[in-house]
Scaffold this active site. Structure first.
Site, PDB file in Angstrom:
ATOM      1  N   SER A 178       0.786  -1.228   0.000  1.00  0.00           N
ATOM      2  CA  SER A 178       0.000   0.000   0.000  1.00  0.00           C
ATOM      3  C   SER A 178       0.818   1.278   0.000  1.00  0.00           C
ATOM      4  O   SER A 178       0.309   2.329  -0.375  1.00  0.00           O
ATOM      5  CB  SER A 178      -0.943   0.014   1.207  1.00  0.00           C
ATOM      6  OG  SER A 178      -0.206  -0.002   2.424  1.00  0.00           O
ATOM      7  N   HIS A 206      -5.396  -3.875  -2.445  1.00  0.00           N
ATOM      8  CA  HIS A 206      -5.106  -2.875  -3.476  1.00  0.00           C
ATOM      9  C   HIS A 206      -4.998  -3.463  -4.879  1.00  0.00           C
ATOM     10  O   HIS A 206      -4.696  -2.738  -5.824  1.00  0.00           O
ATOM     11  CB  HIS A 206      -3.824  -2.129  -3.108  1.00  0.00           C
ATOM     12  CG  HIS A 206      -3.931  -1.381  -1.827  1.00  0.00           C
ATOM     13  ND1 HIS A 206      -4.457  -0.110  -1.739  1.00  0.00           N
ATOM     14  CD2 HIS A 206      -3.610  -1.741  -0.551  1.00  0.00           C
ATOM     15  CE1 HIS A 206      -4.442   0.290  -0.480  1.00  0.00           C
ATOM     16  NE2 HIS A 206      -3.938  -0.680   0.257  1.00  0.00           N
ATOM     17  N   LYS A 236     -12.254   0.001  -1.471  1.00  0.00           N
ATOM     18  CA  LYS A 236     -11.281   0.658  -2.349  1.00  0.00           C
ATOM     19  C   LYS A 236     -11.830   0.633  -3.775  1.00  0.00           C
ATOM     20  O   LYS A 236     -12.742   1.367  -4.082  1.00  0.00           O
ATOM     21  CB  LYS A 236      -9.917  -0.014  -2.189  1.00  0.00           C
ATOM     22  CG  LYS A 236      -9.379   0.154  -0.752  1.00  0.00           C
ATOM     23  CD  LYS A 236      -8.056  -0.518  -0.546  1.00  0.00           C
ATOM     24  CE  LYS A 236      -7.493  -0.216   0.846  1.00  0.00           C
ATOM     25  NZ  LYS A 236      -8.303  -0.754   1.957  1.00  0.00           N
TER      26      LYS A 236
END
Length: 382
Positions: A178, A206, A236
């Site tokens: 990240s 991610h 996300k």
């Protein structure tokens, strides 16, 4: 810690440029935000596909609330598990090609659940040194022997695995890191897990929605194994909130029965669960968005100075400046120029590793990114 000690410690954080303060958005999440009455181009969120304010998702949550109400009212095992949760879990498992999936309120809760449920005293867990804090906390709370290996150092990991006599071993890694934006060598990690009879736990917070045609880092590398346990967050690229764990059905059944962060917490609001299939449809149909991301990533890799860039091939584009004070100062100048880019400082990153974290979204216009880089690059060489 006493009250006076807290006050003194906060002053020390402020003096060292490490005091965190929250910014309150006065607009929906997006690439154009309003904070304290001022408009900014935002390069701060993890909304990689630009779905957080997508009309279809907003409508799905509204319709979910109309159908299921505002809250779940109980834990999953008592009375809080709805048909909306069931359908979302089936859809998630199918989307990532696993036998079963389990919803959690956050990725943090999911990481604690998996690690503490599968290993304990006498077992061993092996973790990359750049893992997310939630993975580290899960390792510590499991009470298993906790071994950390240098970032992506397969030779060190193999040495640690070969020396371990633990009955159960688990390798825990981020798929996409990240703060650096680089990726884990998942095929090689799986080969080590198979060689040393270990679980491979992959946190794809991610990568999900972005890599592998949206299906994540495992799909990107065409990996499938019974010993892989997969986690991805929904807050996300998916544009919602929460997380899920996916794997073979016995693993999911074990978590339902043993994972404390699943058993002893109120279930995700069913209105959010009802929106998950819509999010998956948008991800599945989002290749144009992912192509826009790839174009923006290419601009960053071309223009950012090699001396402060990791050359990331993901939407996470760190600009490493080293000094906490310098990172904060550059972020403030950018803010004065209308760009919201967070300064990331220790302990989130290593000492002397303070950075600006540029987070790209498919909703960014190329001209917005070019304007940011035009403002930022001269500051890096000043």
């Amino acid at each position: 810690m006493r009250l006076q000690d807290l006050s003194a410690a906060l002053l020390d954080l402020d003096a060292s440029h490490r005091l965190r303060r929250r910014a309150a958005l006065e607009s929906p999440q997006g690439v154009d935000v309003v904070i304290d009455g001022k408009e900014y181009y935002a390069f701060a969120s993890n909304d990689y596909l630009g779905l957080a304010d997508h009309p279809a998702l907003v409508s799905a949550v509204q319709q979910g609330a109309d159908r299921w109400g505002a809250g779940s009212g109980a834990s999953h095992l008592v009375a809080g598990h709805s048909q909306a949760h069931e359908e979302a879990e089936r859809a998630l498992a199918g989307f990532v090609g696993r036998e079963a999936a389990l919803l959690f309120g956050s990725g943090y809760m999911a990481n604690l659940a998996v690690i503490t449920s599968l290993v304990g005293r006498g077992d061993a867990v092996f973790a990359d040194k750049l893992n997310h804090a939630s993975l580290n906390d899960g390792c510590l709370l499991s009470r298993a022997d906790f071994h950390r290996f240098a970032h992506n150092d397969l030779a060190q990991l193999e040495r640690l695995l070969s020396e371990s006599q633990a009955p159960t071993k688990l390798i825990a890694v981020d798929a996409v890191y990240s703060m650096d934006g680089d990726v884990a060598p998942l095929p090689e990690l799986l080969a080590l897990a198979e060689r040393y009879d270990a679980w491979l736990y992959v946190d794809d917070a991610h990568g999900f929605g972005v890599l592998g045609a949206g299906r994540g880092s495992l799909a990107e590398r065409d990996l499938n194994s019974e010993r892989i346990i997969y986690m991805a967050t929904l807050g996300k690229a998916a544009g919602l909130s929460g997380a899920f764990v996916a794997g073979v059905k016995p693993v999911i059944d074990w978590l339902i029965n043993k994972a404390r962060t699943y058993i002893f917490t109120t279930a995700m609001p069913p209105a959010l669960a009802a929106a998950i299939p819509v999010s998956l449809r948008l991800i599945r149909e989002g290749e144009e968005r992912r192509e826009r991301l790839r174009q923006l990533i290419a601009v960053c890799r071309e223009r950012l100075p090699a001396s402060c860039s990791t050359g990331s091939a993901t939407p996470i584009q760190p600009v490493i400046v080293g000094s906490d004070e310098k990172a904060v100062a550059i972020a403030q100048i950018l803010r004065d120029n209308g760009f919201w880019v967070p300064a990331i400082r220790p302990p989130t990153v290593p000492e002397n590793g303070a950075r600006l974290r540029i987070s790209l979204s498919a909703a960014h216009e190329p001209s917005q990114l070019e304007a940011l880089l035009d403002s930022l690059i001269p500051l890096l060489t000043a």
